[in-house]
Design a protein around this motif. Structure first.
Motif, short mmCIF file in Angstrom:
data_model
loop_
_atom_site.label_atom_id
_atom_site.label_comp_id
_atom_site.label_asym_id
_atom_site.label_seq_id
_atom_site.Cartn_x
_atom_site.Cartn_y
_atom_site.Cartn_z
N PHE A 108 -6.21 11.81 1.31
CA PHE A 108 -6.01 10.53 0.61
C PHE A 108 -6.62 9.39 1.41
CE2 PHE A 108 -2.89 7.65 2.55
CZ PHE A 108 -2.58 8.39 3.67
N ARG A 164 -9.67 6.91 0.36
CA ARG A 164 -9.52 5.44 0.40
C ARG A 164 -10.63 4.81 1.22
NH1 ARG A 164 -5.09 2.28 -1.32
NH2 ARG A 164 -3.73 3.61 -2.54
N LEU A 210 -2.35 0.69 4.96
CA LEU A 210 -2.11 1.05 3.55
C LEU A 210 -0.64 0.91 3.18
CD1 LEU A 210 -4.24 4.28 3.06
CD2 LEU A 210 -4.77 1.98 2.28
N ARG A 211 0.24 1.20 4.12
CA ARG A 211 1.66 1.25 3.74
C ARG A 211 2.53 0.24 4.46
NH1 ARG A 211 4.72 3.65 7.55
NH2 ARG A 211 3.60 4.89 9.08
N PRO A 243 2.64 -4.06 5.95
CA PRO A 243 1.94 -5.30 6.25
C PRO A 243 1.62 -5.34 7.74
CG PRO A 243 4.04 -5.70 5.13
CD PRO A 243 4.04 -4.27 5.55
N GLU A 301 0.85 -12.68 8.16
CA GLU A 301 0.86 -11.25 7.87
C GLU A 301 0.05 -11.01 6.61
OE1 GLU A 301 4.34 -12.47 8.40
OE2 GLU A 301 3.88 -13.64 6.62
N PRO A 336 -0.69 -8.36 3.36
CA PRO A 336 0.13 -7.37 2.64
C PRO A 336 -0.36 -5.93 2.81
CG PRO A 336 -1.21 -8.66 1.13
CD PRO A 336 -1.37 -9.29 2.47
N ALA A 337 0.56 -5.02 2.66
CA ALA A 337 0.23 -3.60 2.73
C ALA A 337 -0.82 -3.29 1.67
CB ALA A 337 1.49 -2.77 2.49
N LEU A 376 10.32 -1.65 4.90
CA LEU A 376 9.39 -1.29 5.97
C LEU A 376 9.96 -0.11 6.76
CD1 LEU A 376 6.70 -2.11 7.32
CD2 LEU A 376 8.03 -3.49 8.91
N SER A 414 9.68 3.04 4.66
CA SER A 414 8.34 3.62 4.68
C SER A 414 8.05 4.31 6.02
CB SER A 414 7.34 2.50 4.37
OG SER A 414 6.21 2.55 5.17
N GLU A 415 8.52 3.71 7.09
CA GLU A 415 8.29 4.30 8.42
C GLU A 415 9.05 5.62 8.57
OE1 GLU A 415 6.24 3.20 10.71
OE2 GLU A 415 6.78 4.66 12.26
N GLN A 440 7.47 8.38 6.57
CA GLN A 440 6.26 8.91 7.20
C GLN A 440 6.61 9.84 8.36
OE1 GLN A 440 2.46 8.44 6.61
NE2 GLN A 440 3.31 10.33 7.40
N TRP A 454 6.36 -2.74 -3.45
CA TRP A 454 5.35 -3.15 -2.46
C TRP A 454 5.40 -4.66 -2.25
CZ3 TRP A 454 3.73 0.10 0.81
CH2 TRP A 454 3.50 1.43 0.46
N LEU A 473 8.34 -5.34 -0.07
CA LEU A 473 8.05 -4.96 1.32
C LEU A 473 7.21 -6.04 2.00
CD1 LEU A 473 7.09 -1.49 2.63
CD2 LEU A 473 5.65 -3.38 3.22
N ASN A 474 6.21 -6.52 1.29
CA ASN A 474 5.36 -7.57 1.87
C ASN A 474 6.14 -8.85 2.11
OD1 ASN A 474 3.00 -6.02 1.95
ND2 ASN A 474 2.58 -6.42 -0.21
N THR A 508 8.58 -8.66 5.20
CA THR A 508 8.04 -8.48 6.55
C THR A 508 7.41 -9.75 7.08
OG1 THR A 508 7.54 -6.24 5.85
CG2 THR A 508 6.62 -6.94 7.95
N ARG A 509 7.84 -10.16 8.24
CA ARG A 509 7.27 -11.33 8.92
C ARG A 509 6.92 -10.94 10.34
NH1 ARG A 509 6.45 -12.71 4.88
NH2 ARG A 509 7.28 -14.28 3.52
N GLU A 568 -0.96 9.56 -5.47
CA GLU A 568 -1.53 8.30 -4.96
C GLU A 568 -0.65 7.69 -3.87
OE1 GLU A 568 -4.49 6.88 -6.08
OE2 GLU A 568 -4.67 8.86 -7.01
N CYS A 569 0.34 8.43 -3.40
CA CYS A 569 1.26 7.89 -2.38
C CYS A 569 0.47 7.45 -1.15
CB CYS A 569 2.28 8.97 -1.99
SG CYS A 569 3.41 8.41 -0.70
N ARG A 570 0.91 6.33 -0.56
CA ARG A 570 0.19 5.78 0.58
C ARG A 570 0.61 6.40 1.92
NH1 ARG A 570 0.09 -0.73 -0.52
NH2 ARG A 570 -0.34 -0.65 -2.76
N CYS A 571 1.62 7.28 1.89
CA CYS A 571 2.01 7.97 3.13
C CYS A 571 1.05 9.15 3.36
CB CYS A 571 3.43 8.51 3.02
SG CYS A 571 4.66 7.30 3.48
#
Lengths: 216, 413
Positions: free
Chosen positions: A44, A48, A114-115, A117, A150, A152-153, B144, B147-148, B151, B196, B199-200, B203-204, B277-280
């Protein structure tokens, strides 16, 4: 000396949204295929990287001010590029701003972008010129351009190219050194606060012709 | 800049806290189809809990009451006054770190359980922190972290059980991800654009200090709106799933979602399907024994042990380190480094200008492709700046092999 006028491919009607319709020229097609032959990582991520690189190369095809020199897709995606853009340099002894007309930069896109930020300084290193005098660019030895607190992802690499142009030409900039969102060089930030009349360094659009105030 | 890797801390009981302890056998029922070695399985069970809030704290206490072998509790938050409304705590606990506070209670409930805590973020823990656990339990609304953890669980091939609530609809949800081979679903597979965006927005980054290292993300999120009993319902359902998984009770629970709705009192079980299409990175690392401490081995040895002899398109990930080809200092220009460096570390000082030399991101690699390290493949990692490396992963396309140093004493290697 014979002057050769560069003929650029026709811009797609849909602009940046239709980059995939731009046909790559021989040089960029070869560059893409060469990089794809050594592309590493899980499928994947390889897919990308291929898609993002193709779009950046398409952008370079239609832009009069952006050219790609090298693509590395082995792991983290790295693209070395030249951007014709005014780059502010540390003022001379008389306090006069110097401006270069080209930046050599590396676009860096790690898989984790990708996943999650990432901080705005994770994507662009200004390799040349040295001595960049910009509130959003760290001073040497490593000149990282910050494109925001930051990003975005999954941000698109073509967006990063456009943001880089906007930041270097100072069409978009953050000068408040008390705001942590983007100021990497407080001395430059203070200098630019006192010299805002000099911004932007260019009003030319990324895909448009040079403006009358472009410095060479 | 400091290295941000954080380690777990073991919770110890003061002798004055010792109390009478019952045995699990005194209350644990003889479940239908219960295996003969059920108690052995529980005696050896290690569970990591990420997010020790209103759901995770309940789960931790239930696991302590099952007197399992080990608990890892991870949460970077502190108990607030409002936490009293949803957590089983008293007002006296307010302002304490969630993980440490829950860890002390769990240790008192089950003194023989090894309780480890981290009051930091999961991103600050090394990958090896989860290597010895049997199940990862996820109960956080920090996307976040979600997602971590997703993974890491895939990479390590660890079962991941996630519990969550939706207060307004009285829904409790438990999702069980097997991570058997990387081909199944993960929590990120079902992220929509809304997630998503959240998540964005959550996160800072704090831009303090020079930008040479890895910035720590700060999470700004809305509090979970729920009730203590809905949170405990979700935790209770999750514990049923964990018990069924560990003891093999009933139909397999892995790669299913269990949803309970308080309005209808219905439960629905549905399969979880991977999103292509997963981003992991859906690659589960194969585990291979590391014959010696990681720094004593060479990259060529690892490639060979992984069965990648002769492969050119390899890459190596050495702990959390970056391989720096070139560095830069105050003199301008580039200097060859060719060594592994920790995040944010400078690599000595320039002999000419005396300024610190920093790796250049353009010429730094994590993971590092084989072609970049071709000339140092036969040098021990210790000589390449990786003397503190505890693990290494070798990847070739969609196959990757993980080596964890024997000194880590992780089980299951």
């Amino acid at each position: 000396m014979l002057k050769v006028k560069e003929i650029l491919p026709e811009k797609p009607a849909g602009g940046l949204a239709e980059l995939e319709k731009v046909r790559l020229g021989h040089r960029y097609q070869q560059m893409l295929e060469g990089a794809a032959a050594t592309c590493g990582g899980p499928r994947f991520w390889r897919d990308r990287k291929g898609a993002m690189t193709r779009n950046v190369l398409a952008l370079a095809e239609i832009s009069p001010r952006f050219g790609v020199q090298n693509v590395d897709m082995r792991e983290t995606l790295k693209i070395r590029a030249m951007m014709r853009v005014p780059v502010p340099l540390r003022p001379d002894a008389d306090g006069r701003l110097r401006v270069a007309n080209t930046a050599q930069l590396t676009l860096i896109y790690p898989q984790e972008a990708l996943r999650q930020p990432l901080p705005g300084y994770s994507f662009v290193e200004i390799v040349r010129p040295l001595g960049v005098w910009h509130a959003n660019c760290s001073a040497e030895p490593v000149q990282l351009l910050c494109l925001g607190a930051e990003l975005p992802a999954g941000i698109r690499l073509t967006n990063i190219v456009l943001m880089t142009y906007g930041a270097l030409s100072m069409q978009t900039t953050m000068l408040d050194e008390r705001d942590a969102a983007g100021v990497m060089n407080p001395d430059a930030a203070r200098w630019w606060q006192e010299n805002t009349a000099l911004t932007p360094l260019s009003q030319a659009l990324f895909l448009g012709p040079d403006g009358p105030d472009d410095r060479d | 800049m400091k290295n941000r890797i954080r380690y777990l801390r073991e919770v110890k009981l003061r002798s004055s806290c010792a109390s009478a302890v019952a045995r699990r056998e005194d209350r644990l029922p003889r479940f239908l189809d219960m295996p003969d070695d059920a108690h052995d399985r529980l005696d050896q069970l290690n569970v990591a809990i990420v997010g020790v809030g209103s759901v995770g704290r309940n789960a931790a206490l239930h696991l302590a009451r099952l007197q399992i072998a080990g608990l890892l509790l991870i949460d970077c938050g502190r108990l607030k006054a409002q936490s009293v409304l949803t957590h089983l705590i008293s007002p006296a606990d307010v302002s304490q770190p969630k993980a440490s506070n829950a860890g002390r209670v769990c240790k008192r409930v089950s003194p023989d359980t090894r309780v480890m805590v981290s009051d930091g973020t999961v991103q600050e823990l090394p990958l090896t922190a989860f290597a010895g656990v049997d199940v990862i339990f996820l109960a956080t609304d920090n996307l976040l972290a979600e997602s971590e953890v997703a993974q890491r669980a895939i990479w390590l091939g660890k079962p991941l059980i996630q519990a969550s609530v939706h207060g307004a609809t009285l829904v409790g949800q438990v999702r069980c991800f097997s991570n058997r081979d990387g081909q199944g679903a993960c929590p990120v597979c079902s992220f929509s654009e809304v997630e998503w965006n959240h998540l964005n927005l959550q996160t800072r980054f704090n831009c303090d200090g020079p930008p040479m290292g890895k910035a720590a993300a700060e999470i700004t999120k809305e509090p979970t709106m729920s009730t203590s009993f809905l949170c405990s319902t979700a935790a209770d359902l999750a514990l049923v799933q964990i018990l069924r998984y560990v003891l093999g009770l009933g139909a397999p629970v892995m790669d299913t979602m269990l949803e309970y709705c308080g309005y209808t009192h219905r439960t629905v079980v549905s399969p979880l399907v991977r999103n292509p299409e997963c981003r992991c990175d859906h690659t589960t690392y194969e585990r291979a024994p590391c014959p010696r401490p990681v720094p004593d081995c060479t990259l060529r040895q690892f490639a060979s042990l992984a069965g990648f002899d002769g492969e050119e398109l390899l890459s190596f990930r050495v702990d959390e380190m970056t391989y720096a080809e070139l560095g830069a200092c105050g003199c301008g220009g580039s200097r060859p480094l060719r060594r592994f460096v920790a995040d944010g570390a400078h690599v000595g000082r320039c002999r000419s200008c005396g300024a610190p030399v920093f790796p250049r991101p353009s010429d730094s690699h994590r993971p590092v492709p084989r072609s970049v390290v071709a000339d140092v493949l036969d040098r021990p990692l210790r000589d390449l700046g990786a003397g503190a490396a505890q693990w290494l992963a070798v990847r070739c396309g969609d196959r990757a092999v993980l080596f964890i140093g024997p000194e880590n004493g992780q089980k299951g290697a």
